[in-house]
Design a protein around this motif. Structure first.
Motif, PDB file in Angstrom:
ATOM      1  N   VAL A  30       0.440  -1.193   0.084  1.00  0.00           N
ATOM      2  CA  VAL A  30      -0.071   0.114   0.031  1.00  0.00           C
ATOM      3  C   VAL A  30       0.824   1.178  -0.180  1.00  0.00           C
ATOM      4  N   GLU A  31       2.030   1.260   0.856  1.00  0.00           N
ATOM      5  CA  GLU A  31       2.937   2.130   0.756  1.00  0.00           C
ATOM      6  C   GLU A  31       3.381   2.534  -0.466  1.00  0.00           C
ATOM      7  N   ALA A  33       2.029   1.931  -3.386  1.00  0.00           N
ATOM      8  CA  ALA A  33       1.105   2.525  -4.362  1.00  0.00           C
ATOM      9  C   ALA A  33       1.005   3.960  -3.940  1.00  0.00           C
ATOM     10  N   ARG A  34       1.295   4.286  -2.550  1.00  0.00           N
ATOM     11  CA  ARG A  34       0.985   5.638  -2.381  1.00  0.00           C
ATOM     12  C   ARG A  34       2.202   6.478  -2.985  1.00  0.00           C
ATOM     13  N   GLY A  37       1.679   7.153  -6.370  1.00  0.00           N
ATOM     14  CA  GLY A  37       0.882   8.077  -7.078  1.00  0.00           C
ATOM     15  C   GLY A  37       1.714   9.365  -6.473  1.00  0.00           C
ATOM     16  N   GLN A  38       2.264   9.756  -5.518  1.00  0.00           N
ATOM     17  CA  GLN A  38       2.631  11.004  -5.256  1.00  0.00           C
ATOM     18  C   GLN A  38       3.840  11.552  -6.215  1.00  0.00           C
ATOM     19  N   ARG A  41       1.945  12.724  -9.314  1.00  0.00           N
ATOM     20  CA  ARG A  41       1.467  13.861  -9.038  1.00  0.00           C
ATOM     21  C   ARG A  41       2.497  14.932  -9.164  1.00  0.00           C
TER      22      ARG A  41
END
Length: 83
Positions: A30-31, A33-34, A37-38, A41
């Protein structure tokens, strides 16, 4: 908690590395994937320049546990347009 490293690699270099401590591999995924994503962005224009990004996740011994690959390509309709 175990320690892990998340590293972004392009063709020419490692540009970002994040050291994290997670209690299990699900939390680690999960980390990751975050993190990706960051990155998208914060560096949305850069993926079109580099075209290929690879995110390696290693344990504290350097063993690669996960790899996430991101590729940006033009379709035939936009192949002549460069960033």
């Amino acid at each position: 908690m175990a320690r892990y490293n998340i590293a972004l690699r392009t063709e020419s270099h490692v540009s970002e590395t994040l050291a994290v401590e997670m209690s299990d591999l699900t939390e680690l995924r999960v980390e990751v994937a975050r993190f990706v994503g960051q990155l998208l962005r914060d560096h949305a224009n850069q993926i079109w320049v580099d075209e290929d990004w690879r995110v390696d996740v290693t344990d504290e011994t350097g063993l690669i546990l996960y790899v996430m690959q991101l590729t940006a390509t033009n379709s035939a309709a936009t192949a002549s347009i460069r960033p």
